[in-house]
Motif scaffolding. Structure first.
Motif, short mmCIF file in Angstrom:
data_model
loop_
_atom_site.label_atom_id
_atom_site.label_comp_id
_atom_site.label_asym_id
_atom_site.label_seq_id
_atom_site.Cartn_x
_atom_site.Cartn_y
_atom_site.Cartn_z
N TYR A 175 0.81 -1.23 0.00
CA TYR A 175 0.00 0.00 0.00
C TYR A 175 0.84 1.27 0.00
O TYR A 175 0.28 2.37 -0.01
N ASN A 188 -0.22 4.65 -1.40
CA ASN A 188 -1.62 4.54 -1.79
C ASN A 188 -2.55 4.35 -0.59
O ASN A 188 -3.72 4.00 -0.76
N ALA A 196 -4.08 6.35 1.55
CA ALA A 196 -5.26 7.20 1.71
C ALA A 196 -6.40 6.78 0.78
O ALA A 196 -7.57 6.82 1.16
N GLN A 197 -6.06 6.33 -0.43
CA GLN A 197 -7.09 5.90 -1.39
C GLN A 197 -7.52 4.46 -1.08
O GLN A 197 -8.71 4.14 -1.05
N TRP A 219 -9.90 3.97 1.88
CA TRP A 219 -11.17 4.72 1.91
C TRP A 219 -12.32 3.72 1.76
O TRP A 219 -12.35 2.94 0.81
N ARG A 259 -12.97 10.42 -2.46
CA ARG A 259 -12.54 9.04 -2.76
C ARG A 259 -11.29 8.65 -1.99
O ARG A 259 -10.65 7.66 -2.31
N SER A 260 -10.96 9.48 -1.05
CA SER A 260 -9.70 9.24 -0.37
C SER A 260 -9.70 9.96 0.97
O SER A 260 -10.40 10.98 1.13
N ASN A 274 -11.40 4.36 9.99
CA ASN A 274 -10.24 5.17 9.61
C ASN A 274 -9.02 4.89 10.48
O ASN A 274 -8.21 5.80 10.73
N GLU A 276 4.30 10.79 2.23
CA GLU A 276 2.94 10.25 2.41
C GLU A 276 2.31 10.58 3.77
O GLU A 276 1.10 10.54 3.91
#
Ligand SMILES: C[S@@+](CC[C@H](N)C(=O)[O-])C[C@H]1O[C@@H](n2cnc3c(N)ncnc32)[C@H](O)[C@@H]1O
Length: 286
Positions: free
Chosen positions: A32, A35, A37-38, A41, A53-54, A106, A125
């Motif tokens: 991951y 990536n 955050a996306q 989701w 979307r994120s 989350n 990131e």
């Protein structure tokens, strides 16, 4: 103060726990990197083209322990993704249980070491890294393991987004005094320092260690440092020279007489006090 190993009740079966709360644990974090955050989701069947979307940002709780801070922080900021990392599987078991039972989408856990962050996250990131009561490793020979050495702070630099922050909170004034110049030497600007973060920053959620150590008489020292320009060679050199210091170099002259002794230092302080008393007794006999 007992050991830093998390204690478990008699009927605690680690593998069974890890399996039960598996939905909140990621065992292959490298998949991951870049990536998070996306990818994390949650899918929403009612989403339309205007829906996000994120997650807005990714926050790391390094050495998260049993996860009470992680869960409370995630509940306070539902549009950010909170990732907890800990090297003790038992902590991952407790923290993942907390995440699942709180029903939050989350937060998640990664079992592993803070030494391997560059395999888990892409450059830039992370919006923040939290170090709540990191293991102090007071002795010189284990100093390199402290999560606030200049070398660790340089590693975090690569993963933080511009303006990203590292927050340290600790019961140990020696660790605070040691860490402050390490942050400066690694090219961070100190945004605030505090010798009572509960009073000065009451909105920061409690961690298990904070709760436990405050009951024992601790106050919490804190540093919030923001990523700034690369340090000069001179700054770095000064920080590196200091980075392997023993934390015993930072203890007060009175050896905490009548006061709270920071976590992990009880044994050494008792030895120092005995040595001083023996010396005084010997001197008074001469
Ligand atoms: C003193 S506890 C604090 C736990 C929690 N942050 C709190 O405030 O309650 C330190 C935790 O950091 C973890 N830890 C220490 N060094 C670590 C490392 N290099 N990588 C990941 N976890 C680490 C330990 O396993 C332990 O759970």
């Amino acid at each position: 103060m007992g050991s830093t190993r998390a204690r478990t009740p008699k009927n605690f079966v680690l593998d069974e726990r890890l399996e039960r709360y598996r939905d909140a644990i990621e065992y292959i974090p490298a998949a991951y990197a870049g990536n998070w955050a996306q990818a994390c989701w949650p899918l929403d069947p009612h989403a339309d083209s205007t829906s996000p979307r994120s997650f807005r940002e990714v926050r790391l709780d390094l050495g998260c322990g049993k996860g009470s801070y992680l869960v409370a922080a995630a509940q306070a900021e539902p549009d950010a993704l909170f990732i907890g990392i800990d090297m003790q599987p038992v902590c991952i078991a407790y923290a993942s249980q907390r995440v699942i039972e709180a029903g939050i989408k989350n937060a998640l856990l990664i079992p592993g070491s803070g030494e391997k962050l560059s395999h888990m996250f892409a450059p830039g990131e992370l919006a923040s890294i939290t170090l709540n009561f990191p293991t102090p490793h007071p002795r010189k020979r284990e100093a390199a393991q402290r999560l606030t050495t200049v070398e660790h702070l340089l590693d975090y630099r690569k993963l933080l987004a511009p303006g990203g922050t590292v927050v340290l909170r600790t019961d140990s004034e020696p660790l605070f005094d040691y860490s402050l110049p390490q942050f400066e030497g690694a090219g961070y600007t100190v945004q605030w320092t505090s010798h009572d973060t509960r009073a000065d920053h009451p909105s920061i959620p409690m961690s298990e260690y904070e709760e436990r150590l405050v009951e024992e008489g601790a106050t919490v020292h804190g540093i919030c440092a923001r990523l700034d320009e690369e340090p000069s060679g001179q700054q770095l050199q000064a920080a590196r020279e200091q980075s392997l210091n023993s934390l015993y170099d930072y203890i007060p002259e009175d050896l905490y007489e009548g006061a709270y002794i920071p976590h992990g230092m009880n044994f050494a302080i008792t030895a120092f006090r005995n040595r001083r008393r023996n010396l005084e007794a010997r001197n008074s006999r001469q």
